[in-house]
Design a protein around this motif. Structure first.
Motif, PDB file in Angstrom:
ATOM      1  N   GLN A 180      17.779  13.725 -73.200  1.00  0.00           N
ATOM      2  CA  GLN A 180      18.468  12.439 -73.143  1.00  0.00           C
ATOM      3  C   GLN A 180      18.939  12.051 -71.744  1.00  0.00           C
ATOM      4  N   LEU A 181      18.853  12.987 -70.815  1.00  0.00           N
ATOM      5  CA  LEU A 181      19.258  12.645 -69.447  1.00  0.00           C
ATOM      6  C   LEU A 181      18.232  11.694 -68.827  1.00  0.00           C
ATOM      7  N   ILE A 182      18.739  10.672 -68.144  1.00  0.00           N
ATOM      8  CA  ILE A 182      17.827   9.733 -67.489  1.00  0.00           C
ATOM      9  C   ILE A 182      17.159  10.434 -66.313  1.00  0.00           C
ATOM     10  N   LYS A 183      15.805  10.259 -66.260  1.00  0.00           N
ATOM     11  CA  LYS A 183      15.070  10.827 -65.123  1.00  0.00           C
ATOM     12  C   LYS A 183      14.237   9.706 -64.520  1.00  0.00           C
ATOM     13  N   SER A 184      14.054   9.733 -63.222  1.00  0.00           N
ATOM     14  CA  SER A 184      13.219   8.714 -62.580  1.00  0.00           C
ATOM     15  C   SER A 184      12.651   9.284 -61.278  1.00  0.00           C
ATOM     16  N   VAL A 185      11.613   8.586 -60.798  1.00  0.00           N
ATOM     17  CA  VAL A 185      11.036   8.991 -59.511  1.00  0.00           C
ATOM     18  C   VAL A 185      11.502   7.959 -58.484  1.00  0.00           C
ATOM     19  N   LEU A 186      12.049   8.429 -57.401  1.00  0.00           N
ATOM     20  CA  LEU A 186      12.543   7.531 -56.353  1.00  0.00           C
ATOM     21  C   LEU A 186      11.638   7.698 -55.128  1.00  0.00           C
ATOM     22  N   ILE A 187      11.047   6.591 -54.675  1.00  0.00           N
ATOM     23  CA  ILE A 187      10.158   6.708 -53.503  1.00  0.00           C
ATOM     24  C   ILE A 187      10.547   5.700 -52.425  1.00  0.00           C
ATOM     25  N   LEU A 225       3.959   7.569 -47.621  1.00  0.00           N
ATOM     26  CA  LEU A 225       5.229   7.900 -48.303  1.00  0.00           C
ATOM     27  C   LEU A 225       6.241   8.459 -47.305  1.00  0.00           C
ATOM     28  N   ARG A 226       7.443   7.947 -47.363  1.00  0.00           N
ATOM     29  CA  ARG A 226       8.512   8.540 -46.540  1.00  0.00           C
ATOM     30  C   ARG A 226       9.383   9.476 -47.382  1.00  0.00           C
ATOM     31  N   GLN A 227       9.415   9.208 -48.701  1.00  0.00           N
ATOM     32  CA  GLN A 227      10.247  10.030 -49.589  1.00  0.00           C
ATOM     33  C   GLN A 227       9.700   9.964 -51.005  1.00  0.00           C
ATOM     34  N   LEU A 228       9.694  11.081 -51.678  1.00  0.00           N
ATOM     35  CA  LEU A 228       9.418  11.086 -53.115  1.00  0.00           C
ATOM     36  C   LEU A 228      10.378  12.110 -53.725  1.00  0.00           C
ATOM     37  N   TYR A 229      11.116  11.646 -54.701  1.00  0.00           N
ATOM     38  CA  TYR A 229      12.193  12.495 -55.213  1.00  0.00           C
ATOM     39  C   TYR A 229      12.344  12.255 -56.706  1.00  0.00           C
ATOM     40  N   VAL A 230      12.346  13.327 -57.470  1.00  0.00           N
ATOM     41  CA  VAL A 230      12.560  13.181 -58.929  1.00  0.00           C
ATOM     42  C   VAL A 230      14.055  13.346 -59.204  1.00  0.00           C
ATOM     43  N   TYR A 231      14.636  12.249 -59.656  1.00  0.00           N
ATOM     44  CA  TYR A 231      16.084  12.258 -59.924  1.00  0.00           C
ATOM     45  C   TYR A 231      16.332  12.587 -61.395  1.00  0.00           C
ATOM     46  N   THR A 232      17.275  13.472 -61.642  1.00  0.00           N
ATOM     47  CA  THR A 232      17.704  13.758 -63.018  1.00  0.00           C
ATOM     48  C   THR A 232      19.195  13.473 -63.101  1.00  0.00           C
ATOM     49  N   GLU A 233      19.557  12.666 -64.064  1.00  0.00           N
ATOM     50  CA  GLU A 233      20.965  12.331 -64.275  1.00  0.00           C
ATOM     51  C   GLU A 233      21.749  13.614 -64.553  1.00  0.00           C
ATOM     52  N   ASP A 234      22.936  13.741 -63.981  1.00  0.00           N
ATOM     53  CA  ASP A 234      23.737  14.932 -64.296  1.00  0.00           C
ATOM     54  C   ASP A 234      24.638  14.658 -65.503  1.00  0.00           C
ATOM     55  N   LEU A 235      25.298  15.726 -65.969  1.00  0.00           N
ATOM     56  CA  LEU A 235      26.115  15.583 -67.176  1.00  0.00           C
ATOM     57  C   LEU A 235      27.236  14.571 -66.973  1.00  0.00           C
ATOM     58  N   GLU A 236      27.712  14.524 -65.735  1.00  0.00           N
ATOM     59  CA  GLU A 236      28.807  13.589 -65.424  1.00  0.00           C
ATOM     60  C   GLU A 236      28.358  12.141 -65.665  1.00  0.00           C
ATOM     61  N   MET A 237      27.191  11.814 -65.143  1.00  0.00           N
ATOM     62  CA  MET A 237      26.671  10.453 -65.317  1.00  0.00           C
ATOM     63  C   MET A 237      26.347  10.188 -66.788  1.00  0.00           C
ATOM     64  N   PHE A 238      25.773  11.207 -67.441  1.00  0.00           N
ATOM     65  CA  PHE A 238      25.435  11.067 -68.857  1.00  0.00           C
ATOM     66  C   PHE A 238      26.699  10.813 -69.672  1.00  0.00           C
ATOM     67  N   PHE A 239      27.724  11.587 -69.345  1.00  0.00           N
ATOM     68  CA  PHE A 239      29.010  11.459 -70.051  1.00  0.00           C
ATOM     69  C   PHE A 239      29.581  10.045 -69.871  1.00  0.00           C
ATOM     70  N   LEU A 240      29.604   9.586 -68.634  1.00  0.00           N
ATOM     71  CA  LEU A 240      30.166   8.251 -68.367  1.00  0.00           C
ATOM     72  C   LEU A 240      29.324   7.176 -69.054  1.00  0.00           C
ATOM     73  N   ARG A 241      28.010   7.333 -69.007  1.00  0.00           N
ATOM     74  CA  ARG A 241      27.127   6.356 -69.660  1.00  0.00           C
ATOM     75  C   ARG A 241      27.381   6.360 -71.170  1.00  0.00           C
ATOM     76  N   THR A 242      27.598   7.571 -71.722  1.00  0.00           N
ATOM     77  CA  THR A 242      27.799   7.682 -73.168  1.00  0.00           C
ATOM     78  C   THR A 242      29.110   7.030 -73.606  1.00  0.00           C
ATOM     79  N   ILE A 243      30.185   7.302 -72.863  1.00  0.00           N
ATOM     80  CA  ILE A 243      31.474   6.751 -73.326  1.00  0.00           C
ATOM     81  C   ILE A 243      31.608   5.261 -73.022  1.00  0.00           C
ATOM     82  N   ARG A 244      30.742   4.741 -72.130  1.00  0.00           N
ATOM     83  CA  ARG A 244      30.826   3.306 -71.816  1.00  0.00           C
ATOM     84  C   ARG A 244      29.948   2.452 -72.726  1.00  0.00           C
ATOM     85  N   THR A 245      29.084   3.104 -73.489  1.00  0.00           N
ATOM     86  CA  THR A 245      28.203   2.310 -74.370  1.00  0.00           C
ATOM     87  C   THR A 245      28.742   2.342 -75.798  1.00  0.00           C
TER      88      THR A 245
END
Lengths: 299, 260
Positions: free
Chosen positions: A220-227, A279-299
């Motif tokens: 359930q953690l949000i993941k994305s590729v940042l380039i 490409l100057r940057q490629l990075y796979v971002y994974t949401e941490d529990l803190e962000m997940f928690f805040l996203r969960t309690i705000r929705t």
């Protein structure tokens, strides 16, 4: 087998509803992380589990027995609630001796063993008022763990500990679970919870709003590729043409949220280079529990 | 019984290095020393005339064992309300002030056993103060050579001394309740101060025989002729107050929400 089960537990303090119809279960041998903002009801639930507060309605069962005046499994439970206070004029050993007697234990070696296990040897004869916050926390944990309980209920157990202490406590809890104990752990240090909990519950305004296993959490953690590239416009044209959900964020950073991109970021890298986009940057971002928690309690 | 013994052992360790113990002995020990000062003043009326001399005369104090032990008894009956109240406030209120109350609530040793151990320590501590004052008094009296031997007088006044102590110690239970209800020292100490003030005012108004905190003082002779007003109802009220305080303390500790 569930070690803790709360059934529709509610608790009101005058007009304030601290817990609202909360039901959860903690299975044997798991580390159950319990997270919420200050005032969400974490400590109220812990005090109810320990019989310090009576629920306004609902029922709490530990080891299958209703927690009430007849509950007699207290020596199977170790606990640390909020700040780890001790008798300031007594040494570490004497503070442990007080609990040793109150728990009616029969093996005096338990005191020395837990002192060594929590690395309090140097402070065994130091009065607790002279201990650092971290060592007071260790003493609080020693009181909770001295009798080798089957269920350990800990409220903010790593408060005040230095990084080494945090790792030690984490390893200790894992070891206890390995030997069959169950841990109910509340903390606001969400990174720590995510490192050791098998299951996580999120509480907000007294209500259990999410309960999930570590695997479910990972899903359930949000993941994305940042380039970042040398030509953002051309890169966007290519990505949209390939049906990627791409969007330009601040500083010309492109975020791609597709699962296929997260699973195979090297494909994007290869394709962009083939199109003459560097490409100057490629990075796979994974949401941490803190962000997940805040996203969960705000929705 | 095992639980009670365990609770008592734990309580004794907790009090092992408590400086407050010696402070109460020193504070309470001032009473026999003050009695000694009165004796010296009465023996030297010309050279030591002043407010204390007037006070000693107003109290009908004379330089003999009877008066001196009377002073010690009054110190227990009136000063004991304050000092024993302070002891009870500390024993029961410290768990909240030191943040350790929560460590006493989810244990194989019952909550009632923990409260009983505290009451036992309170009683032993208070009676140790009572005996200490008696010993200090005998020493001061002997040093000041009140008379050849205090023994005959002591025998006749010892029962009053210890009965006053029993009446005063009994009144510690409501103070324990206020310490637990108020979760600290403040509420019980406030209650002790109020009880002391009311005990004086109500006794002065002539109704002290029905106010529990006035009874030990009246019994000790601090109220002079008012002692004659004490009757079985007075003692029953003291016992009833004590029993009610004890039951309220145990029930509150066992069943009230503990949030601190």
């Amino acid at each position: 087998m569930d070690v803790i089960r709360t059934i529709s537990v509610s608790k009101s303090f005058n007009a304030t509803l601290a817990l609202d119809n909360l039901s959860l279960q903690v299975n044997q041998g798991e580390i159950y992380g319990f997270i919420g903002l200050n005032g969400a009801g974490k400590t109220t639930l812990i005090r109810i589990l320990l019989g310090m507060i009576s629920p306004s309605s609902g029922e709490v069962r530990i080891f299958g027995k209703v927690v009430g005046s007849d509950f007699n499994h207290w020596n199977d439970i170790g606990y640390l609630v909020e700040m780890p206070y001790s008798y300031p004029n007594l040494s570490v050993t004497e503070n442990l001796r007080v609990i040793y007697h109150l728990r009616q234990l029969k093996n005096p070696m338990l005191i020395q063993t837990i002192i060594e296990r929590l690395k309090l040897n140097r402070y065994a004869h130091t009065k607790s008022r002279n201990l650092s916050l971290g060592n007071q926390q260790r003493l609080g944990l020693a009181k909770a763990l001295m009798h080798q309980p089957k269920l350990i209920i800990l409220d903010e157990p790593i408060n005040g500990l230095d990084p080494e202490g945090i790792v030690e406590v984490r390893e200790l809890l894992k070891e206890l679970v390995h030997h069959g104990s169950t841990v109910f752990l509340s903390s606001h240090i969400l990174g720590e919870i995510s490192k050791i909990a098998n299951r996580i519950a999120i509480i907000d305004h007294g209500r259990l709003i999410k309960q999930l296993t570590a695997d479910e959490l990972t899903d359930q953690l949000i993941k994305s590729v940042l380039i970042r590239t040398n030509d953002t416009q051309q890169a966007m044209q290519y990505l949209i043409g390939e049906n990627y959900q791409a969007a330009v964020k601040a500083d010309d950073e492109i975020e791609i949220k597709d699962r296929r991109a997260v699973l195979n970021p090297e494909h994007i890298s290869k394709s962009l280079v083939e199109k003459g986009i560097s490409l100057r940057q490629l990075y796979v971002y994974t949401e941490d529990l803190e962000m997940f928690f805040l996203r969960t309690i705000r929705t | 019984m095992t639980g009670q013994l365990a609770a008592l052992k734990a309580e004794l360790i907790k009090n092992k290095y408590a400086n407050i113990i010696w402070i109460t002995f020193i504070a309470f020990g001032l009473a026999p020393l003050m009695g000694g000062v009165f004796l010296v003043i009465l023996r030297n009326p010309d050279s030591m005339a002043g407010p204390l001399h007037s006070k000693s005369l107003a109290m009908n104090f004379s330089a003999d064992w009877k008066s001196y032990i009377g002073i010690l008894t009054q110190a227990v009956g009136v000063g004991g309300v304050l000092v024993f109240g302070f002891v009870a406030s500390w024993i029961f209120g410290r768990e909240y002030s030191e943040g350790t109350a929560k460590d006493l609530l989810a244990l194989p040793t019952s909550r009632a056993a923990i409260i009983n151990a505290k009451f036992l320590v309170y009683a032993v501590w208070s009676f140790a103060l009572v005996i200490s004052n008696l010993l200090i008094g005998l020493l001061v009296g002997a040093l000041l050579q009140i008379s050849n031997s205090p023994i005959p007088t002591l025998e006749s006044y010892l029962s009053d001394y210890f009965l006053t102590a029993v009446l005063t110690v009994l009144l510690g239970t409501p103070i324990a309740f206020f310490a637990i209800w108020g979760q600290g020292y403040l509420a019980p100490l406030g209650f002790v101060a109020l009880a002391l003030v009311f005990s004086q005012v109500i006794a002065a108004a002539g109704y002290g025989y029905y106010f529990p905190w006035s009874v030990p003082g009246l019994f000790s002779g601090a109220g002079g002729e008012y002692k004659a007003q004490l009757n079985s109802m007075s003692y029953f009220i003291v016992v009833l107050t004590s029993v009610t305080g004890y039951i309220a303390t145990v029930l509150y500790w066992k069943y009230a929400d503990q949030t601190k």
